[in-house]
Design a protein around this motif. Structure first.
Motif, PDB file in Angstrom:
ATOM      1  N   LEU A 114      68.827  -1.950  68.841  1.00 17.08           N
ATOM      2  CA  LEU A 114      68.595  -2.710  67.607  1.00 17.08           C
ATOM      3  C   LEU A 114      67.186  -2.456  67.070  1.00 17.08           C
ATOM      4  N   GLN A 115      66.195  -2.440  67.968  1.00 20.93           N
ATOM      5  CA  GLN A 115      64.807  -2.212  67.561  1.00 20.93           C
ATOM      6  C   GLN A 115      64.668  -0.867  66.864  1.00 20.93           C
ATOM      7  N   TYR A 121      66.537  -0.613  63.315  1.00 21.90           N
ATOM      8  CA  TYR A 121      65.920  -1.316  62.176  1.00 21.90           C
ATOM      9  C   TYR A 121      64.472  -0.912  61.920  1.00 21.90           C
ATOM     10  N   VAL A 163      69.550   1.989  58.366  1.00 27.91           N
ATOM     11  CA  VAL A 163      70.569   1.064  58.890  1.00 27.91           C
ATOM     12  C   VAL A 163      71.878   1.131  58.108  1.00 27.91           C
ATOM     13  N   CYS A 207      74.294   4.553  62.176  1.00 27.77           N
ATOM     14  CA  CYS A 207      73.967   3.185  62.589  1.00 27.77           C
ATOM     15  C   CYS A 207      75.214   2.304  62.611  1.00 27.77           C
ATOM     16  N   ARG A 213      76.498   0.153  65.808  1.00 20.21           N
ATOM     17  CA  ARG A 213      76.850  -1.270  65.777  1.00 20.21           C
ATOM     18  C   ARG A 213      78.238  -1.512  66.379  1.00 20.21           C
TER      19      ARG A 213
END
Length: 204
Positions: free
Chosen positions: A156-157, A160, A165, A170, A174
């Motif tokens: 996640l880091q 973003y 994103v 991406c 997810r």
């Protein structure tokens, strides 16, 4: 000796600690790495002046994954006394590759330490971030929930902070985060709460 929190013994500790950090036995080196963090609690100036921080940074590139993990833990503890902008780890491309290599070989708690260190490092290039995420993705299948959560934090880091994103890449990441998070929801209430918070962030 490092566990004896008495300042007057530090001068007697320095020479054997310096030898231990360069010892041939990885068990000695990994124990010495933890000792540097303990010595830093007592006398941070001495750790700087005697070059223990540099020796500890060198251990991040050690051939033994346990030594690498302990060096990362020690540097992470020491970094808490510094500003967020200070690169205590001394991260470089070569060290990054060593961390990723050690990730496959060290214990689960060593993996958590390395993943947490990776989460604090944001690559300048999207391609570098993508390569690291690809190396971290297998940790999502780990049996230890702490390893899974640390891997999710890294992914996640990087998504973003260093990647687009809205890209298909991406979106694919997810989707890969969903199954392990859903699995964690079925665990203990505390873990369920953390997993739901992460799911909420991803949905947003």
């Amino acid at each position: 000796m490092g566990c004896i929190r008495v300042e007057r013994i530090t001068e007697y500790l320095c020479e054997p600690l310096e030898r231990a950090l360069k010892d041939e036995d990885p068990y000695v080196r990994k124990t010495a790495a933890v000792c540097v963090a303990k010595l830093h609690d007592i006398s941070p100036d001495m750790v700087k002046d005697r070059g223990f921080l540099d020796l500890l940074r060198d251990l991040v590139a050690d051939a033994n994954p346990t030594v690498v993990a302990n060096a990362v833990v020690a540097l992470s503890e020491i970094a808490e006394d510094y500003d967020a902008d200070d690169d205590v780890m001394g991260m470089s491309s070569a060290k990054l590759q060593k961390l990723l290599a050690a990730l496959n070989e060290c214990t689960e708690w060593g993996q958590v330490s390395i993943l947490d260190a990776l989460a604090k490092y944001v690559p300048a290039e999207a391609k570098d971030a993508e390569n690291i995420v690809e190396r971290v993705l297998p940790r999502l299948q780990h049996a230890n929930s702490a390893v899974v959560m640390s891997a999710i934090k890294v992914i996640l880091q990087y998504m973003y902070a260093a990647m687009d994103v809205e890209s298909e890449l991406c979106a694919g990441y997810r989707k890969k985060l969903a199954p392990p998070l859903v699995t964690l929801v079925n665990g203990e209430p505390e873990m369920c709460y953390v997993a739901l918070r992460n799911i909420n962030l991803i949905v947003q």
